[in-house]
Design a protein around this motif. Structure first.
Motif, mmCIF file in Angstrom:
data_model
loop_
_atom_site.group_PDB
_atom_site.id
_atom_site.type_symbol
_atom_site.label_atom_id
_atom_site.label_comp_id
_atom_site.label_asym_id
_atom_site.label_seq_id
_atom_site.Cartn_x
_atom_site.Cartn_y
_atom_site.Cartn_z
ATOM 1 N N ILE A 30 27.622 14.079 -3.889
ATOM 2 C CA ILE A 30 29.055 14.398 -3.904
ATOM 3 C C ILE A 30 29.692 14.821 -5.195
ATOM 4 C CG2 ILE A 30 31.473 13.848 -3.298
ATOM 5 C CD1 ILE A 30 30.073 12.287 -1.030
ATOM 6 N N ARG A 31 29.439 13.878 -6.371
ATOM 7 C CA ARG A 31 30.046 13.824 -7.597
ATOM 8 C C ARG A 31 29.515 15.278 -8.044
ATOM 9 N NH1 ARG A 31 28.630 8.179 -10.210
ATOM 10 N NH2 ARG A 31 30.248 6.972 -9.243
ATOM 11 N N ILE A 32 28.449 15.672 -8.164
ATOM 12 C CA ILE A 32 27.814 16.832 -8.682
ATOM 13 C C ILE A 32 28.406 17.974 -8.058
ATOM 14 C CG2 ILE A 32 25.844 18.428 -9.097
ATOM 15 C CD1 ILE A 32 24.100 15.985 -9.934
ATOM 16 N N GLY A 33 29.155 17.795 -6.988
ATOM 17 C CA GLY A 33 29.634 18.808 -6.051
ATOM 18 C C GLY A 33 28.962 19.337 -4.686
ATOM 19 N N THR A 35 28.448 18.607 -1.158
ATOM 20 C CA THR A 35 28.775 17.818 0.042
ATOM 21 C C THR A 35 28.401 18.352 1.302
ATOM 22 O OG1 THR A 35 30.824 19.033 -0.052
ATOM 23 C CG2 THR A 35 31.057 16.718 -0.908
ATOM 24 N N LYS A 55 25.508 26.504 -7.510
ATOM 25 C CA LYS A 55 26.465 26.489 -6.881
ATOM 26 C C LYS A 55 27.576 27.048 -7.926
ATOM 27 C CE LYS A 55 29.519 23.606 -4.219
ATOM 28 N NZ LYS A 55 30.837 23.155 -4.683
ATOM 29 N N ASN A 56 28.194 28.070 -7.861
ATOM 30 C CA ASN A 56 29.083 28.501 -8.934
ATOM 31 C C ASN A 56 28.260 28.925 -10.051
ATOM 32 O OD1 ASN A 56 31.091 28.061 -6.881
ATOM 33 N ND2 ASN A 56 32.042 26.201 -7.964
ATOM 34 N N GLN A 58 26.733 26.377 -11.558
ATOM 35 C CA GLN A 58 25.900 25.584 -11.915
ATOM 36 C C GLN A 58 24.771 25.496 -11.384
ATOM 37 O OE1 GLN A 58 28.218 22.124 -10.728
ATOM 38 N NE2 GLN A 58 26.738 20.879 -11.097
ATOM 39 N N GLU B 115 34.362 22.569 -10.860
ATOM 40 C CA GLU B 115 34.463 21.693 -9.647
ATOM 41 C C GLU B 115 33.575 20.378 -9.706
ATOM 42 O OE1 GLU B 115 34.301 24.910 -6.189
ATOM 43 O OE2 GLU B 115 32.490 23.240 -5.814
ATOM 44 N N ARG B 116 32.568 20.661 -10.707
ATOM 45 C CA ARG B 116 31.703 19.264 -10.775
ATOM 46 C C ARG B 116 32.611 18.220 -11.848
ATOM 47 N NH1 ARG B 116 27.230 19.876 -15.138
ATOM 48 N NH2 ARG B 116 28.960 19.369 -16.435
ATOM 49 N N PHE B 119 35.965 16.224 -10.701
ATOM 50 C CA PHE B 119 35.757 14.921 -9.862
ATOM 51 C C PHE B 119 35.965 13.577 -10.536
ATOM 52 C CE2 PHE B 119 33.441 11.957 -7.404
ATOM 53 C CZ PHE B 119 33.798 12.000 -6.329
ATOM 54 N N GLN B 123 39.141 11.153 -10.618
ATOM 55 C CA GLN B 123 38.813 9.192 -10.492
ATOM 56 C C GLN B 123 39.477 8.657 -11.269
ATOM 57 O OE1 GLN B 123 34.724 8.287 -10.770
ATOM 58 N NE2 GLN B 123 35.018 6.542 -9.370
ATOM 59 N N TYR B 236 35.328 8.974 -1.341
ATOM 60 C CA TYR B 236 34.772 10.205 -2.217
ATOM 61 C C TYR B 236 35.125 11.518 -1.665
ATOM 62 C CZ TYR B 236 32.145 8.075 -5.705
ATOM 63 O OH TYR B 236 31.756 7.373 -7.082
ATOM 64 N N ILE B 237 34.950 11.468 -0.267
ATOM 65 C CA ILE B 237 35.135 12.880 0.388
ATOM 66 C C ILE B 237 36.532 13.298 0.331
ATOM 67 C CG2 ILE B 237 35.002 14.156 2.617
ATOM 68 C CD1 ILE B 237 32.369 12.547 3.151
ATOM 69 N N ARG B 240 36.621 14.732 -3.551
ATOM 70 C CA ARG B 240 35.934 15.846 -3.547
ATOM 71 C C ARG B 240 36.722 17.149 -2.861
ATOM 72 N NH1 ARG B 240 33.948 18.838 -6.608
ATOM 73 N NH2 ARG B 240 32.456 17.312 -7.217
#
Ligand SMILES: Nc1nc2c(ncn2[C@@H]2O[C@H](COP(=O)(O)OP(=O)(O)OP(=O)(O)O)[C@@H](O)[C@H]2O)c(=O)[nH]1
Ligand SMILES: [Mg+2]
Lengths: 75, 679
Positions: A30-33, A35, A55-56, A58, B115-116, B119, B123, B236-237, B240
């Motif tokens: 999820i952190r890396i993007g 989900t 992804k994009n 990345q 996007e990465r 996050f 936080q 988390y979701i 995100r």
């Protein structure tokens, strides 16, 4: 659409991630993007099963054993 | 080497509760902490602000410990890259404490991967920290014609946003503004409700959030129950989704351009094209290091400068004060001696002027080779053939230094190009066979530069068993640059068959060692998950800087140890202990390893550093197969003292000592087996 695991993805397809493994792995993804529901592109599928997703802009490399625990659908 | 600047920190890591900062005089300075995803440029900012050098490379996980520096009236900290705040692995644990403790956070972001990266930003904001966001890599954003609206991002996040390009130092004039204007960002409304109860109990929003996100480390400290994995997932979701919304609002792309480097990056992933690329890389390395530097450059520095000038004048000078015998050989074009002349000076070199002049004329002929020998024991100890001072100078400065610079330069080029993570990915599947994943390629490759540094980098691996396997590989089979340098020189005289035997034996040991460990170590190895940095042409400025700092660190450490080792061997020699020692070891050296008994000296030096051991072989006349056996034994022999200390620190006493003793045993076992077969 058929649901299968990421180790079987074909190079050059756009896919939607449908299911992630639970626990810390999920959190890391999820952190890396990545989900459940993310749209990604399979850039490369190496012999032996290591997958490279895009992804994009990345690029993310995912080992075979982890890939087996991720489900996807073709879009 | 890297240990030097991180000593305080290592200590802090082990006792986070101690908070030793309190005793420091500068602890009244506000703490500014650089936080961000791996490989976003944090260390470049740190170098710039604090003036303290830390490594910068193009792969995630360069920084693995915290470094502290001072900037104006702030203390500033560099941290390992993290994708989120928690304590899943070592890097995160290290970063977590310093983040909780921070007064101001400079959140460095790679603008290409909003996007990465946002996050983590989100936080940090939800933790209630004072933050400024630094949109780095803005040069790339402009090059690729991506449109990003920093002002809108600032509005949505509720904190200041500045744009920079750290490699060009552009936007750095705004860093003061960034530090001074850091503030608490927009808090999602729901968050307040969720946090409320825990916040009342622990008193800090940051820690309350950590506890709700299921961080056992923080929860334990406060003696409260931490959140469940489900709760964490919900947070988390939500986060995100919020991040994705923000990013879609601030970024849109005009055009994307394909690039040569992009293509190269892709080609190096797939074995079909990746293996040829690897072979090309290795060939270039071979010609640069093995051929150009090891042969030509070293020949010039060692013979022309080292022996021809420095040693010659140093020893002639010494000969003014003590009796000496000097033989001068005149060589023909094919290095054959055509004429020899001996000079004997009973008192001092210049007491008989005519003889002295004759010596000078004769010895300065371009094809002359001059050998000094001194009668006085003490003089011999320092300036004789294996004299401490004369050998330290010739060996370290004129032989090792050029080679080590070449190695560090080559490593720095590779580290900066973005090739290493791709090599890691290509080799991922092979690595799983030995209980590692592709990631371990990075510390192992770094080991060819410096095993000590690489042993610290094993921290970026996902589990204890992977760290153990990688550390064992590094300490057993990977020769560091200094050692490779000596090996390269010795091997070049031994021929291709010797090289093939050497490489295959070392490789077989690597496979046996790692598969055995993989079989018997408990637990499970993790799977590869790595994001690939962009391929790019190495930043020469950074490459030179890194080469310089690493070489400097190497010379500082190696000179001292070499001096100590040479003194030790010298004393053994002068007192006759060396002969005794050689006689005791003779059964092993001569019967088992089939080497001359003088080779034992190499092992004495080898305990100090393996490369010194290998250097001890220079002076013996060995056949090529003997060279092979000797080099195999020395390569597998004990790692240098510095890397041994680091290993104890990283892996603990029990494991460290076992590995160390193991190297003694297996070095002689395997060296001997090879000797019995090929000699
Ligand atoms: N093009 C470009 N490259 C950059 C910029 N900032 C950093 N880099 C490159 O990004 C890479 C990573 O830089 P580092 O300073 O090591 O990054 P870090 O955040 O400390 O990385 P870790 O220690 O691994 O977490 C290096 O190769 C830099 O040259 C930038 O603004 N533009
Ligand atoms: Mg860094």
């Amino acid at each position: 659409m058929k649901n299968s695991t990421l180790d079987k993805v074909k190079k050059g397809t756009y896919i939607t991630i449908t299911n992630l493994p639970t626990g810390i792995l999920k959190v890391q993804l999820i952190r890396i993007g990545i989900t459940e529901g993310s749209k990604v592109f399979c850039l490369e599928r190496l012999p032996g099963g290591t997958i490279i997703l895009q992804k994009n802009r990345q690029e993310i490399a995912i080992g075979y054993n982890l890939a087996k625990e991720i489900n996807f659908q073709i879009v | 080497m890297s240990k030097v600047h991180s000593d305080i920190i290592e200590h802090n890591e082990k006792h986070p509760h101690l908070n030793i900062e309190k005793n420091n005089p500068d602890s009244k300075f506000p703490k500014v902490v650089l936080v961000g995803n791996p490989n976003v440029g944090k260390s470049l900012f740190f170098n710039y602000l604090s003036g303290v050098y830390v490594d910068v490379s193009n792969f995630p996980g360069t920084t693995v410990s915290i470094t502290k520096g001072i900037y104006k009236k702030y203390s500033i900290y560099d941290t390992p890259g993290i994708y989120g705040v928690s304590s899943f692995n070592d890097e995160e644990k290290v970063a977590l404490d310093i983040i909780l403790d921070a007064d101001i956070i400079l959140n460095v972001v790679n603008s290409l991967h909003l996007e990465r990266d946002i996050f983590l930003t989100q936080q940090l904001i939800e933790m209630g920290k004072k933050v400024t966001v630094i949109l780095n890599f803005f040069d790339e954003v402009e090059k690729r014609k991506i449109k990003i609206k920093p002002d809108r991002l600032s509005e949505l996040l509720g904190v200041e946003v500045i744009t920079t390009s750290a490699i060009k130092k552009s936007g750095f004039d705004r860093l003061d503004f960034a530090i001074e204007n850091a503030r608490i960002g927009n808090q999602p409304k729901e968050l307040h409700h969720i946090l409320h109860e825990t916040l009342n109990r622990v008193g800090s929003q940051a820690e309350a959030l950590m506890i709700l996100e299921g961080d056992t480390l923080v929860a334990e400290r406060h003696g409260v129950q931490c959140g469940s994995p489900d709760e964490r997932e919900i947070i988390y979701i939500e986060r995100r989704n919020r991040v994705n919304e923000i990013v879609s609002e601030v970024e849109y792309e005009d055009s994307s351009r394909g690039k040569f480097l992009n293509l190269l990056g892709r080609l190096s992933l797939n074995p079909l094209s990746g293996i040829p690329i690897l072979i090309i890389v290795l060939t270039i390395l071979y010609f640069f290091i093995g051929d150009f530097v090891a042969q030509r450059v070293v020949n010039f520095t060692e013979n022309t400068i080292g022996k021809g000038y420095v040693e010659y004048y140093m020893k002639s000078y010494i000969a003014k004060f003590t009796p000496s015998q000097i033989s001068v050989n005149l060589l023909n074009g094919g290095d054959k001696v055509i004429e020899t002349k001996n000079f004997i000076f009973d008192k001092s070199i210049d007491s008989d002027l005519s003889l002295y002049n004759e010596f000078k004329n004769y010895s300065r002929l371009p094809n002359a080779e001059v050998d000094f020998s001194f009668n006085n024991l003490l003089v011999r100890l320092f300036f004789g053939e294996f004299g401490i001072i004369s050998m330290t100078v010739t060996y370290l400065i004129f032989l090792l230094l050029p080679l080590v610079i070449a190695f560090y330069f080559a490593m720095a080029m590779l580290e900066d190009s973005g090739y290493l993570p791709r090599l890691a990915t290509m080799l991922d599947r092979v690595m799983t066979k030995i209980g590692l994943n592709g990631r371990a390629v990075i510390p192992i490759m770094l080991g060819f530069g410096c095993v000590t540094m690489a042993t610290i980098t094993t921290r970026l691996l996902g589990s204890e068993r992977e760290k153990t396997i990688a550390t064992a590989i590094l300490q057993f089979v990977i020769p560091c640059s200094a050692q490779l340098a000596v090996i390269a020189v010795l091997m070049s005289s031994a021929g291709i068959a010797a090289l093939l035997i050497y490489v295959s034996v070392i490789f077989i040991v690597l496979i046996l060692l790692s598969t055995t460990l993989n079989k018997f170590l408990p637990g499970e190895s993790t799977s590869l998950l790595i994001d690939l940095p962009m391929m790019r042409f190495p930043e020469l400025d950074n490459v030179f800087k890194k080469t310089f700092f690493r070489t400097y660190g190497f010379m500082k450490e190696a000179s001292l140890w070499f001096f100590v080792g040479a003194l030790f061997v010298g004393l053994l020699d002068v007192t006759g202990m060396l002969l005794l020692f050689q006689d005791i070891l003779a059964p092993i050296t001569t019967i088992w390893l089939k080497l001359p008994k003088e080779a034992a000296t190499a092992f004495v030096m080898g305990v100090v550093r393996r490369d010194f051991g290998a250097a001890g072989l220079f002076n013996l006349s060995l056949t090529s197969m003997q060279i092979t056996v000797a080099l195999i034994t020395i390569t597998l022999f004990v790692p240098c003292i510095a890397s041994f200390m680091v290993m104890l620190n990283e892996r603990g006493w029990k494991e460290g000592i076992s590995i160390w003793l193991g190297t003694w045993f297996f070095a002689f076992l395997i060296g001997g087996i090879v000797a019995q077969i090929i000699l």
